[in-house]
Enzyme design. Sequence first.
Site, PDB file in Angstrom:
ATOM      1  N   SER A 138       0.851  -1.188   0.000  1.00 27.60           N
ATOM      2  CA  SER A 138       0.000   0.000   0.000  1.00 27.60           C
ATOM      3  C   SER A 138       0.886   1.236   0.000  1.00 27.60           C
ATOM      4  CB  SER A 138      -0.886   0.003   1.257  1.00 27.60           C
ATOM      5  OG  SER A 138      -1.506   1.255   1.457  1.00 27.60           O
ATOM      6  N   TYR A 151      -2.308  -1.241  10.267  1.00 27.12           N
ATOM      7  CA  TYR A 151      -2.233  -1.336   8.810  1.00 27.12           C
ATOM      8  C   TYR A 151      -0.932  -0.720   8.310  1.00 27.12           C
ATOM      9  CZ  TYR A 151      -3.794  -0.838   3.922  1.00 27.12           C
ATOM     10  OH  TYR A 151      -3.895  -0.892   2.549  1.00 27.12           O
ATOM     11  N   LYS A 155       2.160  -2.760   6.571  1.00 21.75           N
ATOM     12  CA  LYS A 155       2.431  -2.486   5.161  1.00 21.75           C
ATOM     13  C   LYS A 155       3.877  -2.014   4.967  1.00 21.75           C
ATOM     14  CE  LYS A 155      -1.515  -3.564   3.245  1.00 21.75           C
ATOM     15  NZ  LYS A 155      -1.643  -4.677   2.280  1.00 21.75           N
TER      16      LYS A 155
END
Length: 268
Positions: A138, A151, A155
């Site tokens: 991402s 997250y 990532k």
Amino acid sequence: MKFEGSSVVITGAGSGIGAALARRAAKAGAKVCVSDLDAAKAKAVADEIGGIAVACDVRDEAQVQALIAQASEALGDVDIYVSNAGLGRGDPSHAASQSNADWTLNWQVHVMSHVYAARALLPMMMERGSGHLVNVASAAGLLSQIGDAAYSATKHAAVSFAESLAISHGGDGIGVSVVCPQYVATPLLGLSDEDAREGLLTADDVAEAILLGVEANQFLILSHPQVQGYAIHRAKDHDRWITGMQMLRGKALDTFGAVDVANFYKLV
């Protein structure tokens, strides 16, 4: 590596970017294994494109190994493996407020799933001197996602692991790509293609970027080219970048009354 004639496995392919890439890969002449935690969704996409479907929970190394074994038996040695499965929960309140279970879930899906796939595939790919590993991360792995610390952290780890793969195995004839999209109209954000606009790409837009990037043997695939500029600004003056992100967070609070990850695309 060309998709035409290749055996391709895509996880998280029952919807979103994974499903769009499965369609693109099949159209390009690949033999596609569609994998998803949801077996029915995987089968629906596989039936549509003439591929095979294998249900898989990528948190479980044995299931990842079984996925690769089934795909290899049906389609031949795996040439391109796209580790795409992902999730986003968001911080309930402060940056450390997600539960241990959610942090572990993020780690398992966003990092260990890539490790499990590489661990299973690398010996075979090294022996034949070919293959391509695609880890979907991402833009949060290069920058940060406000309101979802787990997250962002995982990532970042996914990008780092992809770098290690490329550094260690480029000399073995193995291609490695890491995909770092920004905001995409997918079920992860509760959106569909109809919601796409400038800065908010469709899943198919990202799928096209992945296909072209892999075929060009590109390591960093940026479906949103502006992310490169953001990353350069961050590297040049990290303090200034943090200040800018704090301001963006404040703007989100003023605009939406809360730090809602699903709404951030409206601010960029």
